[in-house]
Design a protein around this motif. Sequence first.
Motif, PDB file in Angstrom:
ATOM      1  N   UNK A 132      -7.084   0.377   4.449  1.00  0.00           N
ATOM      2  CA  UNK A 132      -6.708   0.837   3.114  1.00  0.00           C
ATOM      3  C   UNK A 132      -6.658  -0.296   2.091  1.00  0.00           C
ATOM      4  N   UNK A 133      -6.510  -1.524   2.562  1.00  0.00           N
ATOM      5  CA  UNK A 133      -6.338  -2.652   1.648  1.00  0.00           C
ATOM      6  C   UNK A 133      -7.631  -3.005   0.921  1.00  0.00           C
ATOM      7  N   UNK A 134      -8.747  -2.459   1.373  1.00  0.00           N
ATOM      8  CA  UNK A 134     -10.017  -2.708   0.702  1.00  0.00           C
ATOM      9  C   UNK A 134     -10.248  -1.810  -0.498  1.00  0.00           C
ATOM     10  N   UNK A 135      -9.381  -0.842  -0.697  1.00  0.00           N
ATOM     11  CA  UNK A 135      -9.522   0.108  -1.804  1.00  0.00           C
ATOM     12  C   UNK A 135      -8.413  -0.095  -2.819  1.00  0.00           C
ATOM     13  N   UNK A 136      -8.765  -0.105  -4.092  1.00  0.00           N
ATOM     14  CA  UNK A 136      -7.768  -0.336  -5.138  1.00  0.00           C
ATOM     15  C   UNK A 136      -6.690   0.752  -5.128  1.00  0.00           C
ATOM     16  N   UNK A 137      -7.039   1.979  -4.722  1.00  0.00           N
ATOM     17  CA  UNK A 137      -6.058   3.053  -4.687  1.00  0.00           C
ATOM     18  C   UNK A 137      -5.368   3.209  -3.351  1.00  0.00           C
ATOM     19  N   UNK A 138      -5.745   2.374  -2.377  1.00  0.00           N
ATOM     20  CA  UNK A 138      -5.203   2.454  -1.011  1.00  0.00           C
ATOM     21  C   UNK A 138      -5.517   3.806  -0.369  1.00  0.00           C
ATOM     22  N   UNK A 139      -6.712   4.300  -0.631  1.00  0.00           N
ATOM     23  CA  UNK A 139      -7.166   5.512   0.044  1.00  0.00           C
ATOM     24  C   UNK A 139      -8.685   5.447   0.219  1.00  0.00           C
ATOM     25  N   UNK A 170      -0.675   6.163   6.845  1.00  0.00           N
ATOM     26  CA  UNK A 170      -0.657   4.706   6.958  1.00  0.00           C
ATOM     27  C   UNK A 170      -0.893   4.263   8.401  1.00  0.00           C
ATOM     28  N   UNK A 171      -0.328   4.999   9.341  1.00  0.00           N
ATOM     29  CA  UNK A 171      -0.503   4.660  10.754  1.00  0.00           C
ATOM     30  C   UNK A 171      -1.955   4.868  11.189  1.00  0.00           C
ATOM     31  N   UNK A 172      -2.573   5.934  10.683  1.00  0.00           N
ATOM     32  CA  UNK A 172      -3.945   6.249  11.076  1.00  0.00           C
ATOM     33  C   UNK A 172      -4.969   5.310  10.447  1.00  0.00           C
ATOM     34  N   UNK A 205       0.834  -1.199   0.000  1.00  0.00           N
ATOM     35  CA  UNK A 205       0.000   0.000   0.000  1.00  0.00           C
ATOM     36  C   UNK A 205       0.872   1.253   0.000  1.00  0.00           C
ATOM     37  N   UNK A 206       1.940   1.222   0.788  1.00  0.00           N
ATOM     38  CA  UNK A 206       2.859   2.364   0.808  1.00  0.00           C
ATOM     39  C   UNK A 206       3.468   2.583  -0.579  1.00  0.00           C
ATOM     40  N   UNK A 207       3.921   1.494  -1.193  1.00  0.00           N
ATOM     41  CA  UNK A 207       4.512   1.594  -2.539  1.00  0.00           C
ATOM     42  C   UNK A 207       3.485   2.108  -3.543  1.00  0.00           C
ATOM     43  N   UNK A 208       2.236   1.664  -3.403  1.00  0.00           N
ATOM     44  CA  UNK A 208       1.172   2.125  -4.298  1.00  0.00           C
ATOM     45  C   UNK A 208       0.972   3.620  -4.180  1.00  0.00           C
ATOM     46  N   UNK A 209       0.891   4.124  -2.941  1.00  0.00           N
ATOM     47  CA  UNK A 209       0.667   5.548  -2.735  1.00  0.00           C
ATOM     48  C   UNK A 209       1.852   6.376  -3.228  1.00  0.00           C
ATOM     49  N   UNK A 210       3.056   5.852  -3.060  1.00  0.00           N
ATOM     50  CA  UNK A 210       4.241   6.541  -3.595  1.00  0.00           C
ATOM     51  C   UNK A 210       4.156   6.614  -5.113  1.00  0.00           C
ATOM     52  N   UNK A 211       3.669   5.538  -5.750  1.00  0.00           N
ATOM     53  CA  UNK A 211       3.564   5.530  -7.214  1.00  0.00           C
ATOM     54  C   UNK A 211       2.506   6.511  -7.717  1.00  0.00           C
ATOM     55  N   UNK A 212       1.499   6.801  -6.881  1.00  0.00           N
ATOM     56  CA  UNK A 212       0.449   7.746  -7.271  1.00  0.00           C
ATOM     57  C   UNK A 212       0.813   9.202  -6.972  1.00  0.00           C
ATOM     58  N   UNK A 213       1.806   9.413  -6.111  1.00  0.00           N
ATOM     59  CA  UNK A 213       2.140  10.752  -5.627  1.00  0.00           C
ATOM     60  C   UNK A 213       2.453  11.712  -6.774  1.00  0.00           C
TER      61      UNK A 213
END
Length: 201
Positions: A154-161, A147-149, A97-105
């Motif tokens: 987040x894993x239920x969403x394809x965009x991790x958000x 991510x901590x909050x 999820x972290x890697x996904x969000x970094x890729x979307x940034x």
Amino acid sequence: MSAAPGPRLILASRSAARRAMLTAAGVPFTAKDAGVDEDAIKTRLNGIEPAALALELARAKAVAVSTRDPDAWVLGSDQTLALEGGMVSKAPDLSAARARLVSLRGRPHALHSGVALAHAGQVVWSSVDTARMQVRAFSDAFLDAYLAAEGEALLGSVGCYRLEGMGAQLFDRVEGDHFTVLGMPLWPVLAELRRAGVILA
């Protein structure tokens, strides 16, 4: 939410966001997992456009549940994320999820929400809607806090958000319907449920 007397509606989804949408709109329904093999469908339809895939997955879910309960009206829905010509799948863990969000940034992407209504094992209506999302250039410190909050929710969403939560802070701009972002184009769904007599017109 318990189904009322009259036409029964089943939501063929495990999505908490879709359940919350229907509940908030006052739509009586029950929810069931469609149990479809999404990976097999994606493999069979390799190369299909992301919007078309969202629609096919929604149709497959609706038909799967409708075949088992032909007297009910069944609503299936699915979402795909298109990023610069490619398609993104759900992250299996928080590291991904972290890697996904970094890729979307700092980049734009499109969310396609497909929906289908089935009765007696047949799709009677389907539609797809698209929202265009611009992710801001958020800091690593914000990402860690996010991510901590939010954690594994987040894993239920394809965009991790989750736009209905702290995920709203990830974006500079969103073009499209809010409900489409949450996972289902609610306005067309409500119109079709009224047309079908599932809810009052």
